[in-house]
Motif scaffolding. Structure first.
Motif, mmCIF file in Angstrom:
data_model
loop_
_atom_site.group_PDB
_atom_site.id
_atom_site.type_symbol
_atom_site.label_atom_id
_atom_site.label_comp_id
_atom_site.label_asym_id
_atom_site.label_seq_id
_atom_site.Cartn_x
_atom_site.Cartn_y
_atom_site.Cartn_z
ATOM 1 N N THR A 128 0.976 -1.267 0.090
ATOM 2 C CA THR A 128 -0.032 -0.010 0.059
ATOM 3 C C THR A 128 0.915 1.212 -0.041
ATOM 4 O O THR A 128 0.303 2.212 -0.181
ATOM 5 N N GLY A 129 2.283 1.253 0.282
ATOM 6 C CA GLY A 129 3.117 2.279 0.080
ATOM 7 C C GLY A 129 4.527 1.885 0.242
ATOM 8 O O GLY A 129 4.725 0.615 0.237
ATOM 9 N N SER A 130 5.025 2.914 0.667
ATOM 10 C CA SER A 130 6.638 2.677 1.076
ATOM 11 C C SER A 130 6.881 3.510 2.233
ATOM 12 O O SER A 130 6.256 4.424 2.576
ATOM 13 N N THR A 131 8.193 3.320 2.851
ATOM 14 C CA THR A 131 8.756 4.104 4.084
ATOM 15 C C THR A 131 10.140 3.934 4.077
ATOM 16 O O THR A 131 10.806 3.182 3.179
ATOM 17 N N SER A 132 10.803 4.705 4.891
ATOM 18 C CA SER A 132 12.182 4.588 4.977
ATOM 19 C C SER A 132 12.732 3.878 6.254
ATOM 20 O O SER A 132 12.024 3.778 7.388
ATOM 21 N N VAL A 133 13.703 3.266 6.173
ATOM 22 C CA VAL A 133 14.235 2.601 7.355
ATOM 23 C C VAL A 133 15.733 2.903 7.518
ATOM 24 O O VAL A 133 15.983 4.411 7.356
ATOM 25 N N ARG A 134 16.823 2.298 8.000
ATOM 26 C CA ARG A 134 18.003 2.972 8.587
ATOM 27 C C ARG A 134 18.800 3.771 7.604
ATOM 28 O O ARG A 134 18.700 3.121 6.298
ATOM 29 N N GLY A 135 19.049 4.935 7.618
ATOM 30 C CA GLY A 135 19.835 5.969 6.871
ATOM 31 C C GLY A 135 18.879 6.596 5.736
ATOM 32 O O GLY A 135 19.570 6.859 4.885
ATOM 33 N N ALA A 141 17.046 4.353 3.698
ATOM 34 C CA ALA A 141 16.710 3.629 2.644
ATOM 35 C C ALA A 141 15.093 3.092 2.612
ATOM 36 O O ALA A 141 14.699 3.076 3.582
ATOM 37 N N PHE A 142 14.784 2.924 1.150
ATOM 38 C CA PHE A 142 13.419 2.968 0.957
ATOM 39 C C PHE A 142 12.897 1.523 0.873
ATOM 40 O O PHE A 142 13.886 0.756 0.506
ATOM 41 N N HIS A 177 13.370 -9.256 -1.307
ATOM 42 C CA HIS A 177 13.397 -8.118 -1.412
ATOM 43 C C HIS A 177 14.190 -7.377 -0.469
ATOM 44 O O HIS A 177 14.497 -7.834 0.524
ATOM 45 N N THR A 178 14.925 -6.183 -0.962
ATOM 46 C CA THR A 178 16.035 -5.338 -0.088
ATOM 47 C C THR A 178 15.779 -3.974 -0.140
ATOM 48 O O THR A 178 14.948 -3.754 -1.017
ATOM 49 N N PRO A 179 16.155 -3.464 0.943
ATOM 50 C CA PRO A 179 16.001 -1.973 0.873
ATOM 51 C C PRO A 179 16.774 -1.268 -0.236
ATOM 52 O O PRO A 179 17.794 -1.853 -0.836
ATOM 53 N N HIS A 180 16.124 -0.317 -0.676
ATOM 54 C CA HIS A 180 16.689 0.430 -1.952
ATOM 55 C C HIS A 180 17.748 1.265 -1.163
ATOM 56 O O HIS A 180 17.367 2.378 -0.755
ATOM 57 N N LEU A 181 19.125 1.113 -1.527
ATOM 58 C CA LEU A 181 20.091 1.958 -0.892
ATOM 59 C C LEU A 181 20.640 3.204 -1.723
ATOM 60 O O LEU A 181 19.893 3.311 -3.051
ATOM 61 N N GLU A 182 21.104 4.070 -1.408
ATOM 62 C CA GLU A 182 21.498 5.460 -2.146
ATOM 63 C C GLU A 182 22.327 4.961 -3.446
ATOM 64 O O GLU A 182 23.088 4.022 -3.653
ATOM 65 N N ASP A 183 21.792 5.614 -4.442
ATOM 66 C CA ASP A 183 22.246 5.304 -5.888
ATOM 67 C C ASP A 183 22.256 3.904 -6.331
ATOM 68 O O ASP A 183 22.906 3.412 -7.199
ATOM 69 N N ASP A 184 21.039 3.052 -5.664
ATOM 70 C CA ASP A 184 20.787 1.946 -6.135
ATOM 71 C C ASP A 184 20.135 1.755 -7.620
ATOM 72 O O ASP A 184 19.797 2.764 -8.026
ATOM 73 N N GLY A 217 21.509 -3.102 -2.445
ATOM 74 C CA GLY A 217 20.795 -3.716 -1.116
ATOM 75 C C GLY A 217 21.027 -5.358 -1.295
ATOM 76 O O GLY A 217 21.044 -5.998 -0.070
ATOM 77 N N ARG A 218 21.124 -5.866 -2.281
ATOM 78 C CA ARG A 218 21.263 -7.287 -2.556
ATOM 79 C C ARG A 218 22.539 -7.759 -2.103
ATOM 80 O O ARG A 218 23.315 -8.640 -1.529
ATOM 81 N N ALA A 219 23.601 -6.850 -2.297
ATOM 82 C CA ALA A 219 25.112 -7.188 -2.205
ATOM 83 C C ALA A 219 25.241 -7.050 -0.470
ATOM 84 O O ALA A 219 25.939 -7.865 -0.028
ATOM 85 N N TYR A 220 24.668 -6.223 -0.007
ATOM 86 C CA TYR A 220 24.611 -6.103 1.538
ATOM 87 C C TYR A 220 24.077 -7.406 2.021
ATOM 88 O O TYR A 220 24.718 -8.138 2.850
ATOM 89 N N THR A 221 23.039 -7.832 1.422
ATOM 90 C CA THR A 221 22.330 -8.995 2.270
ATOM 91 C C THR A 221 23.223 -10.292 1.698
ATOM 92 O O THR A 221 23.455 -11.002 2.531
ATOM 93 N N VAL A 222 23.817 -10.239 0.702
ATOM 94 C CA VAL A 222 24.839 -11.393 0.256
ATOM 95 C C VAL A 222 25.675 -11.505 1.136
ATOM 96 O O VAL A 222 26.223 -12.722 1.713
#
Length: 352
Positions: free
Chosen positions: A147-154, A156-157, A316-323, A330-335
């Motif tokens: 239904t929408g989006s929000t931001s988390v750490r730093g 990230a969307f 699904h991973t957070p959308h980081l800066e310049d992603d 975001g996927r690299a962080y999770t990997v």
């Protein structure tokens, strides 16, 4: 550490591999994308085919895959797809999620159900003949809802869901009952599981996302532990397994170590989507794998303890800066996080 030669030598022997970190949820394995996968230390991928692109050579020309003509998703195209991946020293573990239109009438009991079932059976046979061991699927005609989006750490969307923001609009022609969906699901399993067994392909079921009781007038069958138990026992087969999406299970608020032990001891976990959320239905939002509802190391350790030997991918991973749209950062962080946990688990078990 795996080398390219190790990958090439074992590409057809998935059963001999240990629990490992993979990547996926992209459609076209370009040389650039495959190089990036290898740079992250990953040797295993799945390809997610839920999107339709008529210009993509590995999809049929006609999205609805008619019974006549040369526009089937052919064995030749699937072999070419696998070989393109293998040429980069990577294993193609699974094809995930053909477009909903390929089997919407199968899920809803529509007039083209049997025709679509024949297409699905041919697809499963072709996947097996091409040497790809897993076909991941869902049973959610209403699709994935947010239904929408929000931001988390730093900042990230991430995506979010709040049932309080939904309206009563139907996604299909009418309201459907849960009994109808169960009847259709059993009909589907009885038709396709014998084909999967013959083809040597595991069919892996993804949870409803979000795991609400119904969305758009359509029941979401795979929303809780009890319904998954029922599904796995409905038509017994060694080739019926789970795409264990930990994010969806986290949305349900179930006891995830218990879930893993139950299905893992029955050898019913095909592969894992490793992600998490904060909150449970009716309201939650996605987040980093290390900030959600569950203890991520406990779940990885539980998977290992029940003998799971498949692939774990960032979902699904957070959308980081310049992603990018694929969230490659975001996927690299999770990997990296998963690889670190897996290495710690290996050290822990060596010391036991």
């Amino acid at each position: 550490m795996s080398s390219d030669s190790d990958v090439e030598g074992s590409v057809s022997r998935f059963e001999e591999l240990p629990m490992r970190v993979g990547l996926g949820q992209f459609m076209d394995p370009t040389e650039k994308r495959l190089r990036y996968v290898k740079q992250l230390g990953v040797d295993d991928i799945l390809l997610n085919m839920y999107q339709y692109d008529p210009d993509y050579e590995h999809m049929p020309d006609d999205e609805r895959m008619p019974l006549e003509g040369d526009d089937e998703w052919s064995v030749e195209n699937l072999i070419a797809l696998r070989e393109r991946v293998e040429d980069a020293g990577i294993r193609l573990n699974a094809i995930e999620n053909v477009p909903i239109s390929f089997y919407e009438d199968v899920m809803l009991g529509g007039p083209e159900r049997d025709e679509q079932l024949e297409k699905l059976k041919r697809t499963i046979r072709n996947i097996g003949e091409a040497g790809i061991p897993i076909f991941g699927y869902h049973w959610a005609p209403a699709g994935v809802w947010r239904t929408g989006s929000t931001s988390v750490r730093g900042g990230a969307f991430v995506s979010a869901f709040d049932a309080g923001e939904l309206d009563s609009t139907l996604t299909h022609d009418r309201e459907y009952t849960e009994a109808e969906l169960w009847e259709n699901y059993e009909y589907f399993l009885e038709a396709v599981l014998p084909v999967a067994e013959e083809a040597g392909v595991d069919l892996c079921l993804h949870p409803s996302d979000p795991p609400m009781e119904r969305l758009g007038g359509v029941p979401q069958l795979f929303r809780n532990f009890e319904n998954f138990k029922r599904a796995m026992d409905l038509v017994p087969s060694d080739n019926h397994k789970l795409d264990l999406c930990l994010g969806c299970w986290s949305q349900m608020g179930e006891d995830l170590p218990e879930v893993i032990r139950y299905f893992g001891e029955r050898d019913e976990i095909g592969y894992v989507h490793f992600r998490d959320v904060e909150g449970t239905v009716p309201a939650f939002h996605e987040t980093f794998v290390d900030e959600g509802n569950y203890d991520e190391y406990e779940l990885l350790s539980t998977l290992d303890s029940v003998g799971f030997d498949g692939m774990m991918i960032p979902d699904h991973t957070p959308h980081l800066e310049d992603d990018t749209d694929w969230e490659h950062r975001g996927r690299a962080y999770t990997v990296g996080y998963l690889r670190g946990m897996l290495r710690a688990r290996r050290a822990e078990t060596r010391g036991e």
